[in-house]
Design an enzyme around this catalytic site. Sequence first.
Site, PDB file in Angstrom:
ATOM      1  N   CYS A   1      -4.142  -2.037  -7.029  1.00 42.30           N
ATOM      2  CA  CYS A   1      -5.029  -3.173  -6.742  1.00 42.30           C
ATOM      3  C   CYS A   1      -4.768  -3.749  -5.350  1.00 42.30           C
ATOM      4  O   CYS A   1      -5.148  -3.137  -4.365  1.00 42.30           O
ATOM      5  CB  CYS A   1      -4.915  -4.221  -7.854  1.00 42.30           C
ATOM      6  SG  CYS A   1      -6.239  -5.444  -7.811  1.00 42.30           S
TER       7      CYS A   1
ATOM      8  N   GLY B   1      -1.439  -8.237  -6.870  1.00 48.84           N
ATOM      9  CA  GLY B   1      -1.224  -9.616  -6.426  1.00 48.84           C
ATOM     10  C   GLY B   1      -2.460 -10.032  -5.670  1.00 48.84           C
ATOM     11  O   GLY B   1      -3.546  -9.520  -5.919  1.00 48.84           O
ATOM     12  N   GLU B   2      -2.298 -10.940  -4.736  1.00 49.00           N
ATOM     13  CA  GLU B   2      -3.421 -11.323  -3.884  1.00 49.00           C
ATOM     14  C   GLU B   2      -3.211 -10.685  -2.526  1.00 49.00           C
ATOM     15  O   GLU B   2      -2.276 -11.047  -1.804  1.00 49.00           O
ATOM     16  CB  GLU B   2      -3.511 -12.847  -3.782  1.00 49.00           C
ATOM     17  CG  GLU B   2      -4.261 -13.457  -4.928  1.00 49.00           C
ATOM     18  CD  GLU B   2      -5.616 -12.794  -5.150  1.00 49.00           C
ATOM     19  OE1 GLU B   2      -5.914 -12.414  -6.296  1.00 49.00           O
ATOM     20  OE2 GLU B   2      -6.369 -12.608  -4.161  1.00 49.00           O
ATOM     21  N   SER B   3      -4.101  -9.779  -2.143  1.00 49.73           N
ATOM     22  CA  SER B   3      -3.862  -9.008  -0.918  1.00 49.73           C
ATOM     23  C   SER B   3      -3.880  -9.901   0.316  1.00 49.73           C
ATOM     24  O   SER B   3      -3.142  -9.656   1.271  1.00 49.73           O
ATOM     25  CB  SER B   3      -4.889  -7.891  -0.788  1.00 49.73           C
ATOM     26  OG  SER B   3      -6.177  -8.414  -0.554  1.00 49.73           O
TER      27      SER B   3
ATOM     28  N   GLU C   1       0.490  -0.884 -14.657  1.00 43.71           N
ATOM     29  CA  GLU C   1       1.716  -1.605 -15.025  1.00 43.71           C
ATOM     30  C   GLU C   1       1.482  -2.646 -16.113  1.00 43.71           C
ATOM     31  O   GLU C   1       2.430  -3.176 -16.683  1.00 43.71           O
ATOM     32  CB  GLU C   1       2.336  -2.253 -13.772  1.00 43.71           C
ATOM     33  CG  GLU C   1       1.603  -3.470 -13.206  1.00 43.71           C
ATOM     34  CD  GLU C   1       0.400  -3.138 -12.302  1.00 43.71           C
ATOM     35  OE1 GLU C   1      -0.014  -1.962 -12.280  1.00 43.71           O
ATOM     36  OE2 GLU C   1      -0.116  -4.072 -11.647  1.00 43.71           O
TER      37      GLU C   1
ATOM     38  N   HIS D   1      -4.524  -1.599 -12.848  1.00 46.01           N
ATOM     39  CA  HIS D   1      -3.124  -1.988 -13.030  1.00 46.01           C
ATOM     40  C   HIS D   1      -2.469  -1.221 -14.173  1.00 46.01           C
ATOM     41  O   HIS D   1      -2.367  -1.751 -15.281  1.00 46.01           O
ATOM     42  CB  HIS D   1      -3.046  -3.480 -13.361  1.00 46.01           C
ATOM     43  CG  HIS D   1      -3.512  -4.377 -12.268  1.00 46.01           C
ATOM     44  ND1 HIS D   1      -2.717  -4.706 -11.191  1.00 46.01           N
ATOM     45  CD2 HIS D   1      -4.686  -5.023 -12.073  1.00 46.01           C
ATOM     46  CE1 HIS D   1      -3.385  -5.517 -10.381  1.00 46.01           C
ATOM     47  NE2 HIS D   1      -4.585  -5.722 -10.888  1.00 46.01           N
TER      48      HIS D   1
ATOM     49  N   ILE E   1      -8.707  -6.119 -12.337  1.00 49.69           N
ATOM     50  CA  ILE E   1      -8.699  -7.570 -12.146  1.00 49.69           C
ATOM     51  C   ILE E   1      -9.097  -7.894 -10.708  1.00 49.69           C
ATOM     52  O   ILE E   1      -8.349  -7.582  -9.782  1.00 49.69           O
ATOM     53  CB  ILE E   1      -7.307  -8.148 -12.482  1.00 49.69           C
ATOM     54  CG1 ILE E   1      -7.013  -7.911 -13.967  1.00 49.69           C
ATOM     55  CG2 ILE E   1      -7.238  -9.638 -12.147  1.00 49.69           C
ATOM     56  CD1 ILE E   1      -5.623  -8.263 -14.389  1.00 49.69           C
ATOM     57  N   ARG E   2     -10.258  -8.480 -10.541  1.00 48.19           N
ATOM     58  CA  ARG E   2     -10.773  -8.751  -9.182  1.00 48.19           C
ATOM     59  C   ARG E   2     -10.500  -7.522  -8.306  1.00 48.19           C
ATOM     60  O   ARG E   2      -9.979  -7.616  -7.203  1.00 48.19           O
ATOM     61  CB  ARG E   2     -10.104 -10.000  -8.587  1.00 48.19           C
ATOM     62  CG  ARG E   2     -10.629 -11.310  -9.176  1.00 48.19           C
ATOM     63  CD  ARG E   2      -9.793 -12.531  -8.769  1.00 48.19           C
ATOM     64  NE  ARG E   2      -9.492 -12.591  -7.356  1.00 48.19           N
ATOM     65  CZ  ARG E   2     -10.187 -13.269  -6.443  1.00 48.19           C
ATOM     66  NH1 ARG E   2     -11.221 -13.982  -6.795  1.00 48.19           N
ATOM     67  NH2 ARG E   2      -9.832 -13.278  -5.182  1.00 48.19           N
TER      68      ARG E   2
ATOM     69  N   ARG F   1     -12.818  -5.018  -1.017  1.00 49.64           N
ATOM     70  CA  ARG F   1     -12.122  -6.041  -1.833  1.00 49.64           C
ATOM     71  C   ARG F   1     -13.068  -6.629  -2.872  1.00 49.64           C
ATOM     72  O   ARG F   1     -14.264  -6.768  -2.618  1.00 49.64           O
ATOM     73  CB  ARG F   1     -11.654  -7.204  -0.953  1.00 49.64           C
ATOM     74  CG  ARG F   1     -10.293  -7.041  -0.336  1.00 49.64           C
ATOM     75  CD  ARG F   1      -9.871  -8.345   0.345  1.00 49.64           C
ATOM     76  NE  ARG F   1      -9.258  -9.278  -0.591  1.00 49.64           N
ATOM     77  CZ  ARG F   1      -9.762 -10.441  -0.960  1.00 49.64           C
ATOM     78  NH1 ARG F   1     -10.925 -10.839  -0.519  1.00 49.64           N
ATOM     79  NH2 ARG F   1      -9.106 -11.208  -1.799  1.00 49.64           N
TER      80      ARG F   1
END
Lengths: 202, 298
Positions: A82, A50-52, A183, A181, A140-141, A111
């Site tokens: 992530c 997600g977005e940390s 998943e 990821h 992803i990022r 990050r």
Amino acid sequence: MTSSPLIGVLALQGDVKEHELALEAVGAHTTRVRAVEDLKAIDGLVIPGGESTTMSNLAIRMGLLEPLRAVSSAGMPMYGSCAGMIMLANTVIDARPDQQTIGGLDVTVRRNAFGRQIDSFEIDLEIPAVGELPFRAVFIRAPLVESPGPGVEVLSTLRRGGAAGTIVAVRQGVRLATSFHPELTGDTRIHDLFVQIVRQCS
Amino acid sequence: MGDQDAVTGTSRVKRGMADMLKGGVIMDVVNAEQAKIAEDAGAVAVMALERVPADIRAQGGVARMSDPDMIDDIINAVSVPVMAKARIGHFAEAQILQSLGVDYIDESEVLTPADYANHIDKQLFTVPFVCGATNLGEALRRLTEGASMIRSKGEAGTGDVSNAVTHMRRIRGDIARLSSMSPDELYVAAKELQASYDLVAEVARLGKLPVVLFTAGGIATPADAAMMMQLGADGVFVGSGIFKSGDPVRRAQAIVQATLNFDNPDVVAKVSRGLGDAMVGINVAEIPVAHRLEDRGW
């Protein structure tokens, strides 16, 4: 030893569903964790992608950060992918100065270490701890691990290109973290490893 | 083994990026200060644009991609992903946005279309795209062109949620209908949806789009966000609703909380208190058909 442990997935934001499906595919039961009472019954916790920045912000606002730190200190197995890896790290760089983590994993995580979304990539990794076949990994990022502490086992590094040698999967006791990821790919070997860790623990 | 080179811009990488935004709120911002407010409030990403839809509507004229300086300022101000809008069909604007390093491009009906026949060939880009849709056929055509995320169009800049509701219900209704069809009926369904058979068959099998579906267009209150999430949205775009309201900080936080706790009316009630004035709304029905944004894109 529980054969079907109950694993919570932190459901503040991110790819919760994909982790649930992967965990269920390797024989675990799952439940979503959004409030303190959701932590009581679970044998282990997954912190999704997600977005940390957002996840950390929401964990504080929902009053979850301290309870998460408490169950982590008490030895609850945790796996983070992530953003989840960032949430487990003791130290984060290139984040907002006020970004808080659960901690417990003795690493420094950088990050967005590979750049912006256009630099996101997929690649085959070698992860001997989950078998010989290459592991297709989606970044992803993504963050990367710098300066792992003495108790941290490096499970995988990038092998080629400018980022060769970069640490992308680690384990420290009951804590597991990946920059990528698993998943998203249908390869459930990382989730299987985590469920084994949970089983050994309970 | 394990020695292959890294590949960027794959479908998994592009669609996966949208998966990471699920359950979140993406907020329109016009400068670095607003971007920081949005990030502090818990936005999962920000959408950089020069004028929010309500102002585009009020001021008229041609609405275009934003100034690269402004996009740079916003990228430098926040750590969450930054999205930006390109005009429908304007592939050169999209090329510029990719070169600036935005994380997602919205090929958006909110801006004035640059091409009234063709959308951008999004397959050619490394950066992923989100596109609006009012029904399933439109969503599937965007996916064929390479979109990696879909949002309802709603009617941007109005604060009237009714079109977003219509579009979400229609998309989900169309999917439910496909899922109930026998295999031989899917061929005709593909023809009627003007979409590829393979994609139609995939959606029928999955019972959902193969990408993330957000809602957009008229969301102005926590209750709007909670309703759209209950109608099956994976997350929420809020355009004019935050920074055109009386208390943007509190409203932004409240909409984030309502999106997260969409199935808990007690929380939504609590965060709905004392937010000050919502944006002044415009009823979609009062907007002349020629000025409605939902009909842009085809």
